[in-house]
Scaffold this motif. Structure first.
Motif, PDB file in Angstrom:
ATOM      1  N   ASP A  47     -53.477 -46.134 -82.115  1.00 28.95           N
ATOM      2  CA  ASP A  47     -54.868 -46.170 -81.023  1.00 28.95           C
ATOM      3  C   ASP A  47     -53.853 -45.330 -79.900  1.00 28.95           C
ATOM      4  OD1 ASP A  47     -53.293 -48.369 -80.693  1.00 28.95           O
ATOM      5  OD2 ASP A  47     -55.628 -49.045 -79.795  1.00 28.95           O
ATOM      6  N   HIS A  48     -52.550 -45.136 -79.869  1.00 29.35           N
ATOM      7  CA  HIS A  48     -51.590 -44.772 -79.516  1.00 29.35           C
ATOM      8  C   HIS A  48     -50.288 -45.017 -79.276  1.00 29.35           C
ATOM      9  CE1 HIS A  48     -51.525 -48.760 -77.671  1.00 29.35           C
ATOM     10  NE2 HIS A  48     -52.872 -48.910 -77.792  1.00 29.35           N
ATOM     11  N   SER A  49     -49.225 -44.601 -78.687  1.00 35.32           N
ATOM     12  CA  SER A  49     -48.135 -44.938 -78.779  1.00 35.32           C
ATOM     13  C   SER A  49     -47.470 -45.872 -79.142  1.00 35.32           C
ATOM     14  CB  SER A  49     -47.150 -43.719 -78.639  1.00 35.32           C
ATOM     15  OG  SER A  49     -47.047 -42.582 -79.974  1.00 35.32           O
ATOM     16  N   THR A  50     -47.011 -46.875 -79.009  1.00 35.62           N
ATOM     17  CA  THR A  50     -46.040 -48.051 -78.212  1.00 35.62           C
ATOM     18  C   THR A  50     -44.548 -47.961 -78.130  1.00 35.62           C
ATOM     19  OG1 THR A  50     -48.109 -49.224 -78.069  1.00 35.62           O
ATOM     20  CG2 THR A  50     -46.012 -50.428 -77.234  1.00 35.62           C
ATOM     21  N   PRO A  51     -43.972 -47.055 -77.989  1.00 36.28           N
ATOM     22  CA  PRO A  51     -43.020 -47.144 -78.339  1.00 36.28           C
ATOM     23  C   PRO A  51     -41.958 -48.211 -77.251  1.00 36.28           C
ATOM     24  CG  PRO A  51     -43.424 -45.134 -76.848  1.00 36.28           C
ATOM     25  CD  PRO A  51     -44.691 -46.181 -76.646  1.00 36.28           C
ATOM     26  N   VAL A  89     -56.093 -53.334 -86.809  1.00 36.51           N
ATOM     27  CA  VAL A  89     -54.396 -53.993 -87.055  1.00 36.51           C
ATOM     28  C   VAL A  89     -53.455 -54.491 -85.757  1.00 36.51           C
ATOM     29  CG1 VAL A  89     -52.274 -55.020 -88.324  1.00 36.51           C
ATOM     30  CG2 VAL A  89     -55.010 -54.195 -89.751  1.00 36.51           C
ATOM     31  N   LYS A  90     -53.122 -55.291 -85.121  1.00 34.61           N
ATOM     32  CA  LYS A  90     -52.693 -55.421 -84.090  1.00 34.61           C
ATOM     33  C   LYS A  90     -50.879 -55.444 -84.004  1.00 34.61           C
ATOM     34  CE  LYS A  90     -52.569 -56.163 -79.790  1.00 34.61           C
ATOM     35  NZ  LYS A  90     -52.969 -55.075 -78.415  1.00 34.61           N
ATOM     36  N   GLY A  91     -50.157 -55.605 -84.737  1.00 35.37           N
ATOM     37  CA  GLY A  91     -48.920 -56.207 -85.014  1.00 35.37           C
ATOM     38  C   GLY A  91     -48.218 -55.253 -84.760  1.00 35.37           C
ATOM     39  N   ALA A  92     -48.406 -54.014 -84.726  1.00 40.00           N
ATOM     40  CA  ALA A  92     -47.264 -52.863 -84.042  1.00 40.00           C
ATOM     41  C   ALA A  92     -47.589 -52.958 -82.826  1.00 40.00           C
ATOM     42  CB  ALA A  92     -47.647 -51.319 -84.853  1.00 40.00           C
ATOM     43  N   ASP A  93     -48.343 -53.114 -82.182  1.00 41.04           N
ATOM     44  CA  ASP A  93     -48.473 -52.671 -80.954  1.00 41.04           C
ATOM     45  C   ASP A  93     -47.965 -53.993 -80.269  1.00 41.04           C
ATOM     46  OD1 ASP A  93     -49.288 -51.525 -78.480  1.00 41.04           O
ATOM     47  OD2 ASP A  93     -50.518 -53.936 -78.288  1.00 41.04           O
ATOM     48  N   LEU A  94     -47.232 -55.429 -81.100  1.00 42.75           N
ATOM     49  CA  LEU A  94     -47.160 -56.507 -80.004  1.00 42.75           C
ATOM     50  C   LEU A  94     -45.278 -55.913 -80.553  1.00 42.75           C
ATOM     51  CD1 LEU A  94     -48.847 -59.158 -81.938  1.00 42.75           C
ATOM     52  CD2 LEU A  94     -49.191 -58.309 -79.771  1.00 42.75           C
ATOM     53  N   GLY A 120     -44.028 -53.090 -80.085  1.00 40.37           N
ATOM     54  CA  GLY A 120     -43.813 -52.350 -79.167  1.00 40.37           C
ATOM     55  C   GLY A 120     -43.278 -52.548 -77.162  1.00 40.37           C
ATOM     56  N   HIS A 121     -44.587 -53.612 -77.517  1.00 39.00           N
ATOM     57  CA  HIS A 121     -44.637 -54.484 -76.522  1.00 39.00           C
ATOM     58  C   HIS A 121     -42.756 -55.105 -75.766  1.00 39.00           C
ATOM     59  CE1 HIS A 121     -48.406 -53.178 -74.653  1.00 39.00           C
ATOM     60  NE2 HIS A 121     -48.965 -53.314 -75.413  1.00 39.00           N
ATOM     61  N   ASP A 122     -43.125 -55.357 -77.275  1.00 38.61           N
ATOM     62  CA  ASP A 122     -41.734 -56.423 -76.606  1.00 38.61           C
ATOM     63  C   ASP A 122     -40.032 -55.663 -76.698  1.00 38.61           C
ATOM     64  OD1 ASP A 122     -43.511 -58.402 -76.380  1.00 38.61           O
ATOM     65  OD2 ASP A 122     -43.087 -58.951 -78.680  1.00 38.61           O
ATOM     66  N   ASP A 175     -44.009 -50.197 -73.004  1.00 37.67           N
ATOM     67  CA  ASP A 175     -45.614 -50.200 -72.786  1.00 37.67           C
ATOM     68  C   ASP A 175     -46.561 -49.466 -74.037  1.00 37.67           C
ATOM     69  OD1 ASP A 175     -48.631 -50.452 -72.518  1.00 37.67           O
ATOM     70  OD2 ASP A 175     -47.780 -50.796 -69.950  1.00 37.67           O
ATOM     71  N   HIS A 176     -47.467 -48.695 -73.630  1.00 36.10           N
ATOM     72  CA  HIS A 176     -48.628 -47.626 -73.710  1.00 36.10           C
ATOM     73  C   HIS A 176     -47.646 -46.677 -73.673  1.00 36.10           C
ATOM     74  CE1 HIS A 176     -52.228 -50.260 -75.267  1.00 36.10           C
ATOM     75  NE2 HIS A 176     -50.953 -51.033 -75.509  1.00 36.10           N
ATOM     76  N   SER A 177     -47.274 -44.897 -74.637  1.00 39.31           N
ATOM     77  CA  SER A 177     -47.075 -44.107 -73.937  1.00 39.31           C
ATOM     78  C   SER A 177     -47.887 -42.924 -74.171  1.00 39.31           C
ATOM     79  CB  SER A 177     -45.521 -43.409 -73.894  1.00 39.31           C
ATOM     80  OG  SER A 177     -45.882 -42.939 -76.102  1.00 39.31           O
ATOM     81  N   ALA A 219     -53.889 -48.445 -86.631  1.00 40.15           N
ATOM     82  CA  ALA A 219     -52.472 -49.786 -86.569  1.00 40.15           C
ATOM     83  C   ALA A 219     -52.633 -49.363 -85.232  1.00 40.15           C
ATOM     84  CB  ALA A 219     -51.925 -48.786 -87.220  1.00 40.15           C
ATOM     85  N   ASP A 220     -52.844 -50.465 -84.246  1.00 42.36           N
ATOM     86  CA  ASP A 220     -52.221 -50.355 -83.219  1.00 42.36           C
ATOM     87  C   ASP A 220     -51.110 -49.761 -82.581  1.00 42.36           C
ATOM     88  OD1 ASP A 220     -52.592 -51.005 -79.838  1.00 42.36           O
ATOM     89  OD2 ASP A 220     -55.018 -52.068 -80.299  1.00 42.36           O
ATOM     90  N   GLY A 221     -51.236 -48.829 -81.718  1.00 37.54           N
ATOM     91  CA  GLY A 221     -49.647 -48.939 -81.090  1.00 37.54           C
ATOM     92  C   GLY A 221     -48.998 -48.296 -82.140  1.00 37.54           C
TER      93      GLY A 221
END
Ligand code: ZN
Ligand code: ZN
Length: 413
Positions: A347-351, A303-308, A310-312, A356-358, A12-14
């Motif tokens: 793959d990383h945290s996107t708080p 799956v991309k959604g969680a990263d989006l 976080g970025h927003d 952004d990625h932390s 689950a991305d980010g």
């Protein structure tokens, strides 16, 4: 017919986050209602993972390499090769690959629009005008991607990738002259010389191209130059099959992840309703995973959604994605063949607060027959730290999975 163990690695991305005030000082995972993911945690073995190493802020590409067991410090010199592979180009060992923008320049090479009016059509014809050139004995291979994007490969023996960009990265700047970062690095100096010629030739060939004449007639910015960046050298790496003996497939939503997967020889499975956005149909992706397991041993899914979210800085979007992931996990638990090991991680945290990625580590759970379940019964950043897996690195993940599958060679007697 087949009774071999299988594995699904769902990233689950980010997904990882930090505590958020508006959520009562909890993380999106901690406040989400996700009974199926928590069942995975209850029945499985949990832990916390540093995708690359403790405190390292990972990109999605480098993190995926690491989680698949490939040291990114060795195999990643730039995004170019993975971008090119992701759009179906055949990147060979030693190729220098770049991601590119079609841009707009004045006659004095000042960039006036880095995205060429966000051009949507005609880039295939523009690409054809530069594809196949030969510059100083170096073969030029170019392919358009979506919108103003494309990828470039320079193919010849003895090229290096350690060069500076020609792209000024902002409008109003002049196109820069690429040089080798280390003047003694003659292989990279050769690449830089070819790139400088390529950029100039792209202007000469594209400025008067019929596609751009038509754009000018319609008041649109011409796509009259190609600006390469993100140079990387096609790495010499073994395929996933060679490394682990597993036939692998990938179900992902973005070209970047597909590029990494293609690079390690995975079969890319396209799901038309996997949009890369918050509206992606995760059940369709789950079905594609189950289908792929019929003739593959290992399926990677991103799956991309969680990263989006976080970025927003949109915790609710992250929570909504987690709820959809929960339905996806329910489908997978019910439908994967017997003896399938399911791993869920990020793959990383996107708080949200960082946008952004932390470098914060991410939760991970391993689930399947024989997994030693621990006392963790909630899947979130803090609960999993009490789990049996402890704190691991991304490069440990596939080893743990192949150990569970019992498909590993013994080390020693
Ligand atoms: Zn990512
Ligand atoms: Zn991201």
């Amino acid at each position: 017919m087949e009774n071999k163990p299988k594995a699904v690695l769902l990233i689950a991305d980010g997904l990882g986050d930090r505590t958020i005030k508006s959520l009562g000082d909890k993380t999106p995972l901690e406040v989400s209602v996700k009974p199926n993911i928590d069942r995975l945690a209850t029945d499985g073995e949990c832990g916390i993972m540093d995708p690359i190493a403790a405190g390292v802020r990972a990109g999605s590409d480098t993190a995926h390499l690491s989680i698949l067991g490939y040291d990114p410090y060795r195999y990643y010199t730039g995004r170019g090769p993975y971008e090119a592979a992701g759009i179906g180009m055949d990147v060979m060992q030693g190729d220098i690959a770049f991601r590119c923008n079609f841009s707009t320049v004045d006659s004095d090479m000042t960039v006036t629009d880095r995205r060429a009016g966000r051009i949507v059509s005609g880039t295939d014809q523009l690409a054809a005008a530069v594809d196949g050139l030969e510059i100083d004995g170096v073969k030029v291979i170019f392919k358009e991607s979506v919108a103003h994007r494309g990828a470039l490969i320079l193919r010849a023996p003895g090229l290096g990738a350690d060069i500076t960009d020609t792209d000024p990265h902002h409008e109003g700047g002049k196109i820069l002259t690429s040089t080798a970062k280390d003047p003694a690095d003659l292989a990279s100096a050769k690449t830089a010389a070819v790139i400088n010629k390529f950029v100039r030739m792209s202007y000469d060939l594209l400025d008067s191209h019929p596609v751009n004449k038509e754009r000018a007639a319609n008041g649109l910015n011409p796509a009259n130059v190609i600006l390469p960046r993100g140079a990387g050298i096609g790495p010499d790496m073994s395929s996933f099959l060679e490394k682990y003996g597993l036939r692998a497939a990938c179900v992902a939503e973005t070209g970047l992840i597909n590029g990494v997967a293609k690079y390690v020889g995975m079969k890319i499975i396209e799901v038309p309703t996997a949009t890369g956005g918050l509206d992606s149909n995760l059940i369709d992706m789950a079905k594609a995973i189950v289908d792929a397991l019929a003739d593959h041993d290992f399926v990677l899914c991103n799956v991309k959604g969680a990263d989006l979210g976080g970025h927003d800085n949109n915790p609710q979007a992250k929570i909504d994605t987690i709820v959809k992931l929960d339905e996806m996990i329910a489908y997978l638990m019910a439908n994967v063949p017997p003896k399938t090991y399911l791993t869920l991680t990020a793959d990383h945290s996107t708080p949200c607060a960082v946008m952004d990625h932390s470098g914060d580590p991410v939760p991970i759970v391993f689930w399947g027959e024989g997994v030693r379940s621990d006392r963790v019964n909630k899947f979130d950043e803090r609960s999993v730290t009490a789990g049996g897996v402890g704190r691991i690195k991304g490069t440990d993940v596939v080893n743990i999975i192949t150990q569970l599958m019992f498909v590993q060679e013994k080390f020693g007697a």
